[in-house]
Write an enzyme that holds these catalytic residues in place. Sequence first.
Site, PDB file in Angstrom:
ATOM      1  CG  ASP A   1      -2.025   0.978   1.197  1.00 19.35           C
ATOM      2  OD1 ASP A   1      -1.897   1.990   0.491  1.00 19.35           O
ATOM      3  OD2 ASP A   1      -3.041   0.748   1.863  1.00 19.35           O
ATOM      4  CG  ASP A   2       0.052   4.868   0.083  1.00 18.28           C
ATOM      5  OD1 ASP A   2      -0.809   4.551  -0.753  1.00 18.28           O
ATOM      6  OD2 ASP A   2      -0.146   5.711   0.981  1.00 18.28           O
TER       7      ASP A   2
ATOM      8  CB  CYS B   1      -6.166   3.176  -0.852  1.00 16.56           C
ATOM      9  SG  CYS B   1      -4.603   3.638  -0.075  1.00 16.56           S
TER      10      CYS B   1
ATOM     11  CG  ASP C   1      -2.562   0.639  -2.908  1.00 14.01           C
ATOM     12  OD1 ASP C   1      -1.444   1.179  -2.820  1.00 14.01           O
ATOM     13  OD2 ASP C   1      -3.436   0.775  -2.022  1.00 14.01           O
TER      14      ASP C   1
END
Length: 460
Positions: free
Chosen positions: A46-47, A81, A292
């Site tokens: 994530d990120d 996200c 993502d």
Amino acid sequence: MDSSKRTRKLLALLAATAVLAGVATAALAVGGGGSQPPNILFIVTDDQRADGTMDVMPKTLQWFADAGTQFPNAYATTTSCCPSRASIFTGQYTHNHDVRNNALAQNMDQRYTTQHYLHANGYATGLYGKYFNAWNLNRNPPDFDNWAIWVSGYGPPVRMNEQGVVTSVSKYATTYISDAGVSFIQKQENNDSQPWFLELNTTAPHAPFQPDTAYANAATPPYNPKPSYFEADRSDKPPAVQMRSDNEATVLNDRIQQLRTLMSVDDMVSQVMQTLEATGEASNTLVIFISDNGYGWGEHGLEAKGVPYTESVKIPMFMRWPGHVAAGATDPRLVANLDLPETALDAAGVTPTVPMDGHSLLSSYSRDHLLLDLYGDLGASVSKDRAWGSIVTPTSQYIRWYGKTPSESVTRFSEYYDRVNDPYQLTNLLSDGNAANDPDVAALDDQLSRDLTCRGSTCP
């Protein structure tokens, strides 16, 4: 246990010995897996930006870059996200799955997801980790046999829905995912006739950037900022970027903490992949590692995702499937998060009932451009208006910032970057005072308008 299973177990033991001896396991892996459809494993961070994050993940690079294929031109079609996660589930652009921001997970039609198609075709399914930001934890995730999901945080404790029970678990989030993934794979070992689909979604390296205690003070690689780092002259950028002033000290500290959270992800990947080897499943498992969306570390003065610039939209992506995917290879094609579902279904021999917008990475399909877009202005991700749309090619990027309601057809600002001669996006050719180098914006706008309403085979 059938003979193919015994063979895979023998190879697994040999591979484990090779790992201990420092020998690349790819040399021992054999493909095929017989006629049984492959297992499928997605690992989603994530990120995690593509640039400068894999340095702290040497074990992941060994498993994927050395024994699989790397995609250096991978993008998140929406750098936010939940919209991106919906694309990873459905293989659709945002305007088709309609999860336009982090509050609209309910808009995704669960009948047209990877997990639904695979589950309906006999796959055992599992999901552990982050699901959707605004998901009600009292709701179970459809089409999964085994799950533990949460919306954010590292813990401990981590508040989650674990097999239908909302509870708090006293483990660091990444450790929990690792243990759950290992357990899922081990349980499937005894069922030779049923393939499985597993998705492992880490919170890392998303804010609040909380490393595990083992890595709380771990050394991180030195930062070598790009020429775009806190760019002095942003007069060629849109007003929203010009007016934003992020803090340099915060950026540098957050980068370090992000990297420390990824060290635990590296451990997780290694544990899961070793389990695949030990259970004899590695040779018949398609595994894809992806983020993502990306994240800015001060480029153009921003610590951010949600902007159309390289660091925010480019993501790490690796794929391995011994005997089917080349080991130690680099695939230069333009690829995206929404290609994962079509890839999974292609490998499984399953046809979706609704055409997907993405393309199988296992095919020879090669794009000449890719669509990127975002709903919501900088700092206002809940907006239902499209903030910008972009066409990216191997050599250029065009960005159109849209007007507010009642019409998105009004262009507030446009950008065009020559990615060959200006890889750091320092000079917007549409705002550099030289009309002679301006590209054909009319043609670009026409293409972008078509792409923003595309569906299935009409999508880039």
